[in-house]
Design a protein around this motif. Sequence first.
Motif, PDB file in Angstrom:
ATOM      1  N   VAL A  76      47.508  47.588  48.965  1.00 13.02           N
ATOM      2  CA  VAL A  76      47.132  48.426  47.823  1.00 13.02           C
ATOM      3  C   VAL A  76      45.613  48.612  47.770  1.00 13.02           C
ATOM      4  CG1 VAL A  76      46.990  48.470  45.300  1.00 13.02           C
ATOM      5  CG2 VAL A  76      49.159  47.954  46.416  1.00 13.02           C
ATOM      6  N   GLN A  77      44.878  47.515  47.951  1.00 13.07           N
ATOM      7  CA  GLN A  77      43.421  47.584  47.828  1.00 13.07           C
ATOM      8  C   GLN A  77      42.754  48.301  49.001  1.00 13.07           C
ATOM      9  OE1 GLN A  77      42.016  43.562  46.844  1.00 13.07           O
ATOM     10  NE2 GLN A  77      43.814  43.336  45.519  1.00 13.07           N
ATOM     11  N   ILE A 122      50.071  49.375  35.551  1.00 12.82           N
ATOM     12  CA  ILE A 122      48.905  49.307  36.435  1.00 12.82           C
ATOM     13  C   ILE A 122      48.569  50.709  36.929  1.00 12.82           C
ATOM     14  CG2 ILE A 122      50.250  48.828  38.539  1.00 12.82           C
ATOM     15  CD1 ILE A 122      47.894  46.847  39.270  1.00 12.82           C
ATOM     16  N   ARG A 123      47.285  50.996  36.992  1.00 17.08           N
ATOM     17  CA  ARG A 123      46.827  52.288  37.514  1.00 17.08           C
ATOM     18  C   ARG A 123      46.136  52.057  38.856  1.00 17.08           C
ATOM     19  NH1 ARG A 123      42.722  54.242  33.875  1.00 17.08           N
ATOM     20  NH2 ARG A 123      41.258  53.130  35.198  1.00 17.08           N
ATOM     21  N   LEU A 124      46.558  52.826  39.848  1.00 16.67           N
ATOM     22  CA  LEU A 124      45.973  52.755  41.183  1.00 16.67           C
ATOM     23  C   LEU A 124      45.237  54.070  41.436  1.00 16.67           C
ATOM     24  CD1 LEU A 124      49.127  51.350  43.010  1.00 16.67           C
ATOM     25  CD2 LEU A 124      47.291  50.050  41.921  1.00 16.67           C
ATOM     26  N   MET A 144      49.037  43.036  43.119  1.00 20.55           N
ATOM     27  CA  MET A 144      48.283  44.203  43.569  1.00 20.55           C
ATOM     28  C   MET A 144      46.781  44.051  43.356  1.00 20.55           C
ATOM     29  SD  MET A 144      50.577  47.446  42.355  1.00 20.55           S
ATOM     30  CE  MET A 144      52.338  47.520  42.666  1.00 20.55           C
ATOM     31  N   ARG A 145      46.388  43.274  42.359  1.00 23.59           N
ATOM     32  CA  ARG A 145      44.967  43.215  42.013  1.00 23.59           C
ATOM     33  C   ARG A 145      44.307  41.869  42.348  1.00 23.59           C
ATOM     34  NH1 ARG A 145      44.700  40.960  36.552  1.00 23.59           N
ATOM     35  NH2 ARG A 145      42.773  42.074  36.118  1.00 23.59           N
ATOM     36  N   SER A 159      48.700  42.879  48.087  1.00 19.96           N
ATOM     37  CA  SER A 159      47.339  42.971  47.525  1.00 19.96           C
ATOM     38  C   SER A 159      46.436  43.750  48.471  1.00 19.96           C
ATOM     39  CB  SER A 159      46.745  41.573  47.314  1.00 19.96           C
ATOM     40  OG  SER A 159      47.660  40.673  46.768  1.00 19.96           O
ATOM     41  N   PRO A 206      42.890  49.058  41.969  1.00 17.43           N
ATOM     42  CA  PRO A 206      43.882  48.731  40.943  1.00 17.43           C
ATOM     43  C   PRO A 206      43.226  48.363  39.614  1.00 17.43           C
ATOM     44  CG  PRO A 206      43.624  46.879  42.454  1.00 17.43           C
ATOM     45  CD  PRO A 206      42.653  47.946  42.899  1.00 17.43           C
ATOM     46  N   ALA A 211      52.387  43.516  39.585  1.00 16.36           N
ATOM     47  CA  ALA A 211      51.094  44.071  39.170  1.00 16.36           C
ATOM     48  C   ALA A 211      49.965  43.081  39.461  1.00 16.36           C
ATOM     49  CB  ALA A 211      51.126  44.410  37.676  1.00 16.36           C
ATOM     50  N   THR A 233      50.054  55.720  38.174  1.00 16.31           N
ATOM     51  CA  THR A 233      50.086  54.876  36.981  1.00 16.31           C
ATOM     52  C   THR A 233      51.539  54.495  36.737  1.00 16.31           C
ATOM     53  OG1 THR A 233      48.203  56.096  36.082  1.00 16.31           O
ATOM     54  CG2 THR A 233      49.416  54.670  34.559  1.00 16.31           C
TER      55      THR A 233
END
Length: 292
Positions: free
Chosen positions: A177-178, A205-207, A161-162, A174, A183, A158, A150
Amino acid sequence: MESKLGIPGNTIEILKKYQFVFQKKFGQNFLIDTHVLDKIIGAAGVTKDDMVLEIGPGIGTMTQALAEAAGRVVAVEIDSNLIPILRETLGEYDNVTVIHGDILKVDIHELARKYNDGRPIKVVANLPYYITTPIIMGLFESGVPVDTITVMVQKEVAERMREGPGTKNYGALSLAVQYYAEPYLVANVPPNCFIPRPAVGSAVIRLTRYAKPSVETADPDLMFRLIRASFNQRRKTLQNGLNNADDLHYTREQIAAAIAAVGLAGNVRGETLTLSQFAALADYFHAADCAK
């Protein structure tokens, strides 16, 4: 408990006391908003059963709040000028360990073993913008036992990433991270929540790390080389992007055959592919390599 340092006046007082000078090279912007602090702690879901790794505690603003919520907090700070301040601001907390060092060189596996019996940890941080991606990808790629990450980052990062295929901010970050995590955008944070004020907006952002990657592929390294190549020349077609990549050895004909084999049009752009499609492309090339 409300963080003592989340109040602007208290932050300014401690900075003056130690005559602290902000180091631009470390990207230092300290949070001065208790509401944002509460959102970060809440989103991280920290409990007394958790060990939290905080990257860049600064003067200890978020560290104080984390210490109230977590069983153990290990904070890694690169700036030696902040260590004396942290000794004062965190002096009353016996569940906090401050380490002076560079997070990119710290053995996080060892920290998890020493302070959490090797169990998954939670990472919470207000990350310097200039080093956000290396830190996050380092945590994922190293196989460190991480439950959630987080973090406060630049708003644009951010969003990257999503994002999904075909959008402006969709790219290699993107997909990377995914591949590892889900995310979730917690909150946007304006510049006036920091001292000094950054030039751009921020976001929390929380991953949440997947138990296993979101797609299966025989060769993840090859998949990410394909991804990087396709976004290095974003406006070119996927075929041209892969053909021009220095670290890929496939001919134009082999690339065209691979694109067709996974059901894509010859003129497709890399920015429109999903993670699953990149995985399929990597598996095709991997199988062809193995057949040689």
